[in-house]
Design a protein around this motif. Structure first.
Motif: not given
Lengths: 316, 506
Positions: B266-270, B320-323, B275-276, B312-313
């Motif tokens: 979700r919402n990956l921006s580089i 489940e949210q993971i890092a 973009e998003d 953002t990423k």
């Protein structure tokens, strides 16, 4: 493995034997017990440094600070003797963990070239050794004498320490995750990182192990000569690296072993001893050492190019 | 467009190029007029680059003939090619980053004074003139590594035409890393080249650019020149149809159950790349991420493993949210990654095949890495058999295998850990057709057994062949998302190449 195959895979061992036989043929006194024992005694201290260094080199890094760290550990060890004999053993080793970890931290955290980092720390520790003890110091107690005089089967104990260290590191290199990961990261650091090999941890650990080896070498050295000298490690990084390369450890990383380094260490010392017995002037030693490191490097580069050109030609 | 005269400068007749068993160019005719901008379009592997490499002397043709400037020509080396006035402007430029623009332009051909000393003043003023002539605004004293990618390209072009007397400039995807403003500048330079009667061969995947700048366009498909169209007859749909030809098969699509989301971005921006971006990956699905070079897909994938910084990423595994801070983190969560550059990012060159296969297994699947060699060999041999890696022994160096078998060994490395999610970046790059087919079948089989696969590729056909769902990226923006039967060339290719003025960094 057939005998011929074994010989081909052990080029360094074959060269060592040949060099030894040549020396024995030219200098009659070369084969006597004292000479051989002297070679073993001489290599024991600097040899431990070389095998420690080989662990770093296999992982694709280099540690140029081993000479200065050696000097520092020599004087630290002697000074600590004044307080307690045990401190003279323990403090240098604890200090070495810190010194190695610092090298590894700088290399991994800031993604710096290990040659440059250790060139810096080399200078720092050289200065620290001189500040700590500007002159030569003799060993006060008899503790060191005990170490240096103890022997088993006529061979001093510290020679056994050298061989034991080589065997331990050989096992670490080939039988632990850490050791085996060094070969992968030495061959291709980027691929190792992507494959999930903990490159940073392995690099730091390899540099810590190297520094511990240096500290042990320094302790043995002070007990052997009975004094600590703040410049005793000058040039040690070069002879250690020469031995490592002569043993067939690739400067590019990923190839070699602790036992091969032992062969390299012996080869270097056999050549130097042979020169002394042949009455070749001491000044030539430095030239020969320099020439040997160049020859070893050239051979290494040549082998790498041959492997790149003809990938099927070299057996793994 | 003005300034085009019809005199032919290069004529290639019946050019044929065979690599081992594959025909890269099949009796191709091709011509370039003096002072024209000649665009070449075609899919990856259609033969565009091979022809350009023949013209620039990198490859030699198997048969055929070349006429340059009215005379029969033989190009056996890059030097020959330069002598005939042909220069190729490479993407990865071969220059001297620490030297100035002037020094780079005159490298190897410095102007010397009578005393034999390099005459900097004369060179600087010559460069200033050249830059003015082509309306390029660059300081001749600037160090090259202070210039933008675009400016470096311009310097390269000036060097070619002014110092080497180039008559034909070949630009291979010159715009792939340029911003819109830089592309406009490039167009201006191309216009000026035409005025000087210099021809430009312009290779691009972006049809819009072709329409803006080209006088003619040649379409390549499967090693053949299928059409050469004059500017007045340009038509986008026709060009796409020509590029696709009849070589696309109707691939059998399968019905898959999209209920269980296994992984979600979700919402990956580089920065300057993506973009998003958001996407869901379902269990047992093959999700294609299609995009050409420069679309941002490589950075997108790298950022998942923290190998490229993301702004953002948010990642979710089974809700489940993971890092994920490194490939190690990903591995521990059952996510494996096949990098795009086999040689530099995946292979351990001098190591034996079995160690290459066990590179992950050794460190993540066994308690101690010192397990005996027999166990290791057995593990590797099982994988070698499973993937059909052709090797005479597991102990030979990996580099002695063919590219296709190397790649299968690397995929075996990933399978050794029994992954739940596989992210494959260009898994069939540079390998033979046979191995490609095997890899496709393997991907399908894995998906059927419940592995979820993200397939990132710049080959649209590949995406259409096996992906159950595809998103198409161009210039960092999702241009389309298709599922099941809609994953076909007709839908995907236009999204990938129709670049409008939208996009990241535009």
């Amino acid at each position: 493995m057939r005998p011929l195959q074994f010989i081909r895979s052990q080029t360094q061992l074959v060269i060592l034997v040949v060099v030894f036989l040549i020396c024995a043929a030219v200098v009659p006194e070369f084969l006597n017990e004292r000479t051989v024992l002297n070679i073993l005694k001489t290599v024991a201290t600097s040899g431990i440094v070389a095998i420690g260094l080989s662990v770093v080199v296999i992982g694709g890094n280099l540690d140029l600070s081993v000479g200065s760290v050696f000097s520092l550990m020599c004087v630290v060890s002697v000074k600590m003797q004044n307080t307690s004999p045990w401190l003279g053993l323990i403090v240098p080793i604890v200090l070495a963990v810190g010194v190695g970890a610092l090298n590894g931290f700088l290399v991994t955290r800031f993604r710096l070239n290990s040659i440059i980092v250790t060139l810096g720390t080399m200078s720092v520790w050289a200065g620290a050794a001189l500040l700590y003890s500007p002159t030569i110091m003799t060993v006060p107690g008899t503790f060191y004498e005990k170490i240096s005089n103890s022997a088993f089967l006529g061979i001093p104990t510290y020679v056994y320490v050298f061989f034991a260290a080589a065997i331990v590191l050989q096992v670490v290199l080939f039988k632990t995750k850490f050791g085996r990961s060094l070969f992968f990261q030495g061959v291709n650091p980027e691929a190792a990182e992507i494959a999930g090999i903990n490159k940073n941890r392995s690099t730091i650990l390899s540099m810590v192990i190297c520094s511990i080896c240096v500290a042990i070498g320094a302790i043995l050295q002070t007990s052997r000569v009975g004094s600590g000298y703040p410049i005793s490690g000058v040039g040690l990084e070069f002879s250690a690296l020469t031995a490592v390369l002569l043993g067939g450890v690739s400067i590019a990383g990923g190839k070699g072993s602790a036992l091969r380094t032992v062969i390299g260490v012996l080869m270097l010392q056999v050549i130097l001893t042979g020169m002394i017995l042949m009455d070749i002037k001491h000044d030539w030693q430095s030239i020969v050492k320099g020439a040997l490191i160049l020859v070893a490097l050239t051979l290494d580069a040549w082998q790498q190019r041959a492997a790149a050109r003809n990938p099927g030609g070299l057996a793994a | 467009m003005t300034g085009t005269n019809s005199e032919i400068y290069i004529e290639a007749r019946k050019v044929r190029k065979v690599f081992q068993n594959t025909v890269a160019l099949d009796d191709v005719d091709f011509e370039v007029r003096k002072g024209e901008v000649h665009a070449i379009v075609g899919e990856n592997g259609a033969g565009k680059s091979t022809l350009m490499k023949i013209l620039s002397g990198v490859h030699q043709m198997t048969s055929g003939e070349l006429v340059i400037g009215g005379e029969r020509a033989a190009i056996a080396s890059v030097a020959d090619s330069q002598r005939y006035g042909i220069s190729i402007i490479y993407q990865e430029l071969s220059n001297f980053p620490k030297l100035s623009v002037t020094e780079n332009i005159f490298m190897g051909r410095q102007i010397r004074s009578k005393a034999g000393v390099v005459n900097f003043a004369a060179m600087a003023s010559a460069v200033r003139e050249m830059l003015q002539e082509y309306e390029i605004d660059i300081n001749p004293r600037a160090r090259l590594d202070n210039l933008t990618v675009a400016e470096k390209q311009f310097v390269e072009i000036i060097k070619a035409v002014s110092v080497y007397g180039t008559k034909v400039v070949i630009m291979d995807e010159p715009t792939s890393s340029l911003t819109r403003i830089d592309i406009e500048k490039l167009y201006k330079i191309i216009e000026n080249l035409k005025k000087h009667d210099v021809s430009v061969i312009f290779i691009s995947h972006h049809l819009e650019e072709v329409f803006e700048i080209a006088d003619r366009v040649t379409v390549f498909r499967d090693g053949r020149n299928v059409a050469c169209i004059e500017r007045k007859d340009f038509d986008e749909d026709e060009l796409i149809a020509l590029m696709l030809g009849h070589s696309i098969h109707k691939f059998e699509k399968r019905r898959i159950d999209r209920r269980e989301v296994i992984f979600e971005i979700r919402n990956l921006s580089i920065k300057n790349r993506i973009e998003d971006f958001s996407i869901k990956l379902y269990k047992g699905e093959v999700l294609g991420i299609a995009g050409l070079t420069g679309s941002g897909k490589d950075e997108l994938i790298k950022s998942l493993f923290n190998l490229w910084p993301a702004r953002t990423k948010d990642l979710y595994l089974k809700g489940e949210q993971i890092a994920i801070r490194s490939p190690i983190d990903a591995l521990e969560k059952g996510i494996v990654y096949l990098p795009e550059e086999r040689k530099t990012q995946a292979l351990f060159p001098e190591m034996p095949v079995y160690l290459n296969i066990l590179a992950i297994w050794l460190f993540h699947c066994v308690k101690r890495a010192g397990a005996d060699k027999r166990t290791e060999l057995r593990e590797a041999e099982a994988l070698i058999e499973k993937l059909g890696v052709k090797t005479s022994s597991p102990r030979i160096p990996i580099t002695s295998l063919s590219g296709g078998n190397q790649q299968k060994a690397i995929i075996a490395r990933l399978l050794a850990v029994g992954p739940e999610i596989m992210i494959l970046n260009d898994p069939t790059r540079g390998i033979d057709v046979g191995s490609k087919d095997e890899i496709y079948r393997l991907i399908r089989q894995l998906a059927e057994n419940g592995t979820s696969i993200v397939l990132v590729s710049s080959e649209m056909e590949e995406i259409c062949y096996i992906a159950d769902r595809a998103v198409v990226l161009s210039k960092g923006v999702v241009r389309g998302e298709f599922s099941d039967e809609d994953v076909n060339m007709g839908n995907i290719l236009p999204c990938a190449i129709r670049s409008d003025k939208r996009g990241v960094g535009a």
